[in-house]
Motif scaffolding. Structure first.
Motif, PDB file in Angstrom:
ATOM      1  N   GLY A 111      10.449   9.128  -1.163  1.00 44.81           N
ATOM      2  CA  GLY A 111       9.827   8.904  -2.457  1.00 44.81           C
ATOM      3  C   GLY A 111       8.435   9.488  -2.489  1.00 44.81           C
ATOM      4  O   GLY A 111       7.734   9.527  -1.473  1.00 44.81           O
ATOM      5  N   SER A 112       8.028   9.952  -3.650  1.00 46.26           N
ATOM      6  CA  SER A 112       6.678  10.485  -3.785  1.00 46.26           C
ATOM      7  C   SER A 112       5.686   9.329  -3.726  1.00 46.26           C
ATOM      8  O   SER A 112       6.063   8.158  -3.727  1.00 46.26           O
ATOM      9  CB  SER A 112       6.528  11.224  -5.111  1.00 46.26           C
ATOM     10  OG  SER A 112       6.537  10.300  -6.187  1.00 46.26           O
ATOM     11  N   LEU A 113       4.422   9.656  -3.680  1.00 50.16           N
ATOM     12  CA  LEU A 113       3.388   8.626  -3.606  1.00 50.16           C
ATOM     13  C   LEU A 113       2.820   8.298  -4.982  1.00 50.16           C
ATOM     14  O   LEU A 113       1.684   7.841  -5.087  1.00 50.16           O
ATOM     15  CB  LEU A 113       2.276   9.093  -2.661  1.00 50.16           C
ATOM     16  CG  LEU A 113       2.715   9.363  -1.212  1.00 50.16           C
ATOM     17  CD1 LEU A 113       1.519   9.731  -0.354  1.00 50.16           C
ATOM     18  CD2 LEU A 113       3.450   8.163  -0.620  1.00 50.16           C
ATOM     19  N   ASP A 114       3.638   8.475  -6.017  1.00 55.10           N
ATOM     20  CA  ASP A 114       3.138   8.175  -7.355  1.00 55.10           C
ATOM     21  C   ASP A 114       2.950   6.677  -7.585  1.00 55.10           C
ATOM     22  O   ASP A 114       2.275   6.276  -8.533  1.00 55.10           O
ATOM     23  CB  ASP A 114       4.072   8.764  -8.427  1.00 55.10           C
ATOM     24  CG  ASP A 114       5.514   8.270  -8.287  1.00 55.10           C
ATOM     25  OD1 ASP A 114       5.842   7.690  -7.224  1.00 55.10           O
ATOM     26  OD2 ASP A 114       6.300   8.477  -9.217  1.00 55.10           O
ATOM     27  N   LYS A 115       3.539   5.866  -6.688  1.00 57.63           N
ATOM     28  CA  LYS A 115       3.375   4.416  -6.809  1.00 57.63           C
ATOM     29  C   LYS A 115       2.591   3.828  -5.649  1.00 57.63           C
ATOM     30  O   LYS A 115       2.694   2.644  -5.348  1.00 57.63           O
ATOM     31  CB  LYS A 115       4.746   3.747  -6.910  1.00 57.63           C
ATOM     32  CG  LYS A 115       5.518   4.121  -8.172  1.00 57.63           C
ATOM     33  CD  LYS A 115       6.822   3.366  -8.288  1.00 57.63           C
ATOM     34  CE  LYS A 115       7.535   3.738  -9.595  1.00 57.63           C
ATOM     35  NZ  LYS A 115       8.819   2.996  -9.765  1.00 57.63           N
ATOM     36  N   ILE A 116       1.783   4.666  -4.977  1.00 58.14           N
ATOM     37  CA  ILE A 116       1.001   4.189  -3.848  1.00 58.14           C
ATOM     38  C   ILE A 116       0.060   3.071  -4.302  1.00 58.14           C
ATOM     39  O   ILE A 116      -0.545   3.131  -5.367  1.00 58.14           O
ATOM     40  CB  ILE A 116       0.209   5.346  -3.200  1.00 58.14           C
ATOM     41  CG1 ILE A 116      -0.385   4.896  -1.863  1.00 58.14           C
ATOM     42  CG2 ILE A 116      -0.868   5.893  -4.130  1.00 58.14           C
ATOM     43  CD1 ILE A 116      -0.911   6.033  -1.023  1.00 58.14           C
ATOM     44  N   GLY A 117      -0.012   2.022  -3.491  1.00 60.67           N
ATOM     45  CA  GLY A 117      -0.823   0.869  -3.863  1.00 60.67           C
ATOM     46  C   GLY A 117      -0.290   0.160  -5.093  1.00 60.67           C
ATOM     47  O   GLY A 117      -1.019  -0.554  -5.780  1.00 60.67           O
ATOM     48  N   ILE A 168       0.821  -1.216   0.000  1.00 55.80           N
ATOM     49  CA  ILE A 168       0.000   0.000   0.000  1.00 55.80           C
ATOM     50  C   ILE A 168       0.855   1.267   0.000  1.00 55.80           C
ATOM     51  O   ILE A 168       0.605   2.199  -0.767  1.00 55.80           O
ATOM     52  CB  ILE A 168      -0.945  -0.008   1.221  1.00 55.80           C
ATOM     53  CG1 ILE A 168      -1.966  -1.154   1.095  1.00 55.80           C
ATOM     54  CG2 ILE A 168      -1.680   1.336   1.343  1.00 55.80           C
ATOM     55  CD1 ILE A 168      -2.845  -1.324   2.318  1.00 55.80           C
ATOM     56  N   LEU A 169       1.883   1.298   0.838  1.00 51.32           N
ATOM     57  CA  LEU A 169       2.589   2.556   1.068  1.00 51.32           C
ATOM     58  C   LEU A 169       4.113   2.461   0.987  1.00 51.32           C
ATOM     59  O   LEU A 169       4.777   3.344   0.445  1.00 51.32           O
ATOM     60  CB  LEU A 169       2.199   3.097   2.456  1.00 51.32           C
ATOM     61  CG  LEU A 169       2.745   4.455   2.879  1.00 51.32           C
ATOM     62  CD1 LEU A 169       2.270   5.553   1.934  1.00 51.32           C
ATOM     63  CD2 LEU A 169       2.325   4.770   4.316  1.00 51.32           C
ATOM     64  N   GLY A 170       4.674   1.369   1.528  1.00 48.00           N
ATOM     65  CA  GLY A 170       6.121   1.278   1.697  1.00 48.00           C
ATOM     66  C   GLY A 170       6.918   1.391   0.413  1.00 48.00           C
ATOM     67  O   GLY A 170       7.912   2.121   0.352  1.00 48.00           O
ATOM     68  N   TYR A 171       6.496   0.672  -0.628  1.00 47.21           N
ATOM     69  CA  TYR A 171       7.253   0.709  -1.880  1.00 47.21           C
ATOM     70  C   TYR A 171       7.240   2.108  -2.487  1.00 47.21           C
ATOM     71  O   TYR A 171       8.256   2.576  -2.998  1.00 47.21           O
ATOM     72  CB  TYR A 171       6.681  -0.297  -2.874  1.00 47.21           C
ATOM     73  CG  TYR A 171       7.485  -0.398  -4.150  1.00 47.21           C
ATOM     74  CD1 TYR A 171       8.701  -1.076  -4.170  1.00 47.21           C
ATOM     75  CD2 TYR A 171       7.046   0.201  -5.328  1.00 47.21           C
ATOM     76  CE1 TYR A 171       9.470  -1.158  -5.333  1.00 47.21           C
ATOM     77  CE2 TYR A 171       7.803   0.123  -6.501  1.00 47.21           C
ATOM     78  CZ  TYR A 171       9.015  -0.549  -6.488  1.00 47.21           C
ATOM     79  OH  TYR A 171       9.771  -0.619  -7.642  1.00 47.21           O
ATOM     80  N   ALA A 172       6.099   2.774  -2.405  1.00 44.25           N
ATOM     81  CA  ALA A 172       5.999   4.137  -2.950  1.00 44.25           C
ATOM     82  C   ALA A 172       6.916   5.097  -2.201  1.00 44.25           C
ATOM     83  O   ALA A 172       7.604   5.929  -2.811  1.00 44.25           O
ATOM     84  CB  ALA A 172       4.559   4.617  -2.884  1.00 44.25           C
ATOM     85  N   MET A 173       6.953   4.991  -0.869  1.00 46.05           N
ATOM     86  CA  MET A 173       7.813   5.874  -0.083  1.00 46.05           C
ATOM     87  C   MET A 173       9.292   5.608  -0.338  1.00 46.05           C
ATOM     88  O   MET A 173      10.115   6.529  -0.318  1.00 46.05           O
ATOM     89  CB  MET A 173       7.520   5.694   1.413  1.00 46.05           C
ATOM     90  CG  MET A 173       6.176   6.222   1.870  1.00 46.05           C
ATOM     91  SD  MET A 173       5.931   5.978   3.658  1.00 46.05           S
ATOM     92  CE  MET A 173       7.210   7.052   4.326  1.00 46.05           C
ATOM     93  N   THR A 174       9.629   4.358  -0.598  1.00 53.75           N
ATOM     94  CA  THR A 174      11.027   3.980  -0.743  1.00 53.75           C
ATOM     95  C   THR A 174      11.542   4.168  -2.166  1.00 53.75           C
ATOM     96  O   THR A 174      12.625   4.726  -2.393  1.00 53.75           O
ATOM     97  CB  THR A 174      11.228   2.516  -0.307  1.00 53.75           C
ATOM     98  OG1 THR A 174      10.737   2.349   1.026  1.00 53.75           O
ATOM     99  CG2 THR A 174      12.693   2.129  -0.362  1.00 53.75           C
TER     100      THR A 174
END
Length: 461
Positions: A102-108, A86-92
């Motif tokens: 990291g921006s939230l462009d990859k959230i979820g 949900i969140l971790g990959y987007a932040m990282t």
């Protein structure tokens, strides 16, 4: 009819060849099935490490706390996997914002699919899976520092916040294009991001929680050493995916990381056991298991940057310094790091990060840098700065999170709960069937076992 079939077959082959060429031309790089298979297998190996950690830690606690200790690692597998998607990959690994997050462009995992990663040979989803397992095991390592005395509800809230607010930013700084990466920090598989961060956070929390009831006054011996050795063996096995998988391909770099991992782990096992033998007079299986983990931790940041012989030296020193931290430093300062999360992961990760700056070489990894022993001090300086940053984030961040969580719900189990055991108090279950019997009943049953079959009650004394 045969002529028509031949024409159709040739047309289909031409279309297939055209499509193949078009795919190769349109994509920057083509997907490599061998690399993809290796990364997915490595992800599975790293997944196995967290259940292995559960056994490793579970065997070292007292029997009344074994299930709660195992539950920590097992529940983290589920909770952090969801957080990561949900969140971790987007932040990282989302688009960098100022070198800090990291921006939230990859959230979820929005926009993350089957396409090959830029400059790579595997689909991004394979990379997501691999990195997910890193995000899972890191907070699980912390739990060894506060084992046997934290309430489960507080544990869940603390670990979730820690993953979001401490792990994700640090991983971005080093691996996601953040400011430490720009500085030149090298961390092949997680010495800075995983081991220093978790070990130092664990030390912070165990000091804030306070010592276990009776610590230093009553024996707190491991209840099941075979379980601990099994856990260590699973960790050692999974670590090949941890380090060699970080090459993100089935290639020479992966082979180098595989060999350096084995060399360092083996040497640290020997050096720890020798130190223990000389210091306490007896070599123990717990020492051997702890030594191998210390060596694995020490080589983790360097595995893909150093040659095999320096890896042996890294393991040799890693076993010695980690033993010293566990057997001497902890006793001198008196903090209750229950299962030596700081002594092994914090100290081992620190040494590994320094060693990377000493022995890294572009002869092994052209994408890396040359260390001090190869003519450049810049990498060592970057490593030292990164270590300070990791320590500061772990200490300050964990302290703040502890205070916040403790305001919401008490983190420390009370004295009665500690006496009863966290398993029964927090989870309502025990690891082993236990019955309390008196000495008289034991004696009576023993005598009865040897009494004649036709004996009368009066004959059994």
């Amino acid at each position: 009819m045969k002529k028509l079939w031949s024409i159709l077959t040739m047309s289909a082959m031409c279309l297939a060849m055209t499509a193949s060429v078009a795919f190769a031309a349109d994509g920057e790089t083509a997907l490599d099935t061998g690399d993809t298979a290796w990364v997915l297998i490595s992800a599975a190996l790293v997944f196995l490490m967290t259940p292995g950690l559960a056994f490793f830690y579970g065997g070292m606690v007292r029997s009344k706390n074994v299930l709660s200790t195992i539950m920590h690692s097992f529940f983290i597998v589920a909770m952090i996997s969801v957080e990561w998607v949900i969140l971790g990959y987007a932040m990282t690994f989302g688009s960098d914002i100022g070198g800090f997050i990291g921006s939230l462009d990859k959230i979820g995992l929005m926009g993350v699919g089957l396409q090959v990663m830029e400059g790579g040979t595997i689909p991004e989803l394979a990379f997501v899976a691999f990195q997910c397992m890193f995000a899972v095991i890191t907070p699980a390592l912390i739990t060894g520092a506060f084992a046997e005395r934290m309430r489960f509800g507080a544990f869940v809230l603390f670990i979730l916040l820690w993953a979001i607010l401490i792990y994700n930013p640090m991983a971005h700084w080093v691996w996601g294009g953040g400011f430490l990466a720009e500085l030149g920090a090298l961390d092949f598989a997680g010495g800075l991001v995983i081991h220093i961060l978790s070990g130092v956070s664990g030390l912070t929390i165990c000091i804030l929680l306070g010592k276990r009831r009776g610590y230093g006054k009553v024996p707190m011996l491991p209840h099941h050493l075979p379980m601990t050795v099994l856990g260590a063996a699973l960790l050692w096995f999974g670590w090949f995916g941890f380090n060699a998988g970080s090459a993100l391909g089935a290639n020479g770099l992966a082979a180098n990381a595989f060999v350096t991992t084995q060399a360092a782990a083996a040497m640290a096992t020997v050096s720890w056991v020798v130190c223990e033998w000389l210091h306490h007079g007896k070599p123990t299986i717990l020492g051997a298991a702890s030594g191998c983990i210390a060596g694995l931790v020490a080589i983790t940041p360097a595995a893909g940057f150093v040659a095999p012989l320096p890896a042996v030296i890294i393991g040799l020193i890693g076993g010695i310094v980690c033993y010293f931290a566990v057997a001497v430093v902890k006793e001198k300062f008196g903090y209750d790091d229950s299962l030596d999360a700081f002594g092994v992961h914090g100290i081992g990760g620190t040494w590994g990060a320094v060693a990377t700056g000493l022995w890294c070489t572009t002869e092994v990894n052209p994408a890396g840098a040359d260390g001090l022993f190869y003519g450049s001090a810049d990498t060592l300086i970057a490593q030292l700065i990164s270590i300070v940053v990791a320590y500061a984030l772990a200490i300050v961040g964990s302290y703040i999170l502890f205070k916040i969580v403790n305001l919401i719900t008490p983190m420390r189990a009370n004295e009665d709960e500690e006496i009863s055991g966290i398993d029964i108090v927090e989870h309502g279950e025990r690891a082993y069937n236990q019955s309390i019997v008196s000495a008289d009943s034991i004696l009576s049953s023993s005598v009865a076992d040897f009494a004649p079959v036709n004996a009368k009650p009066a004959d059994v004394k």
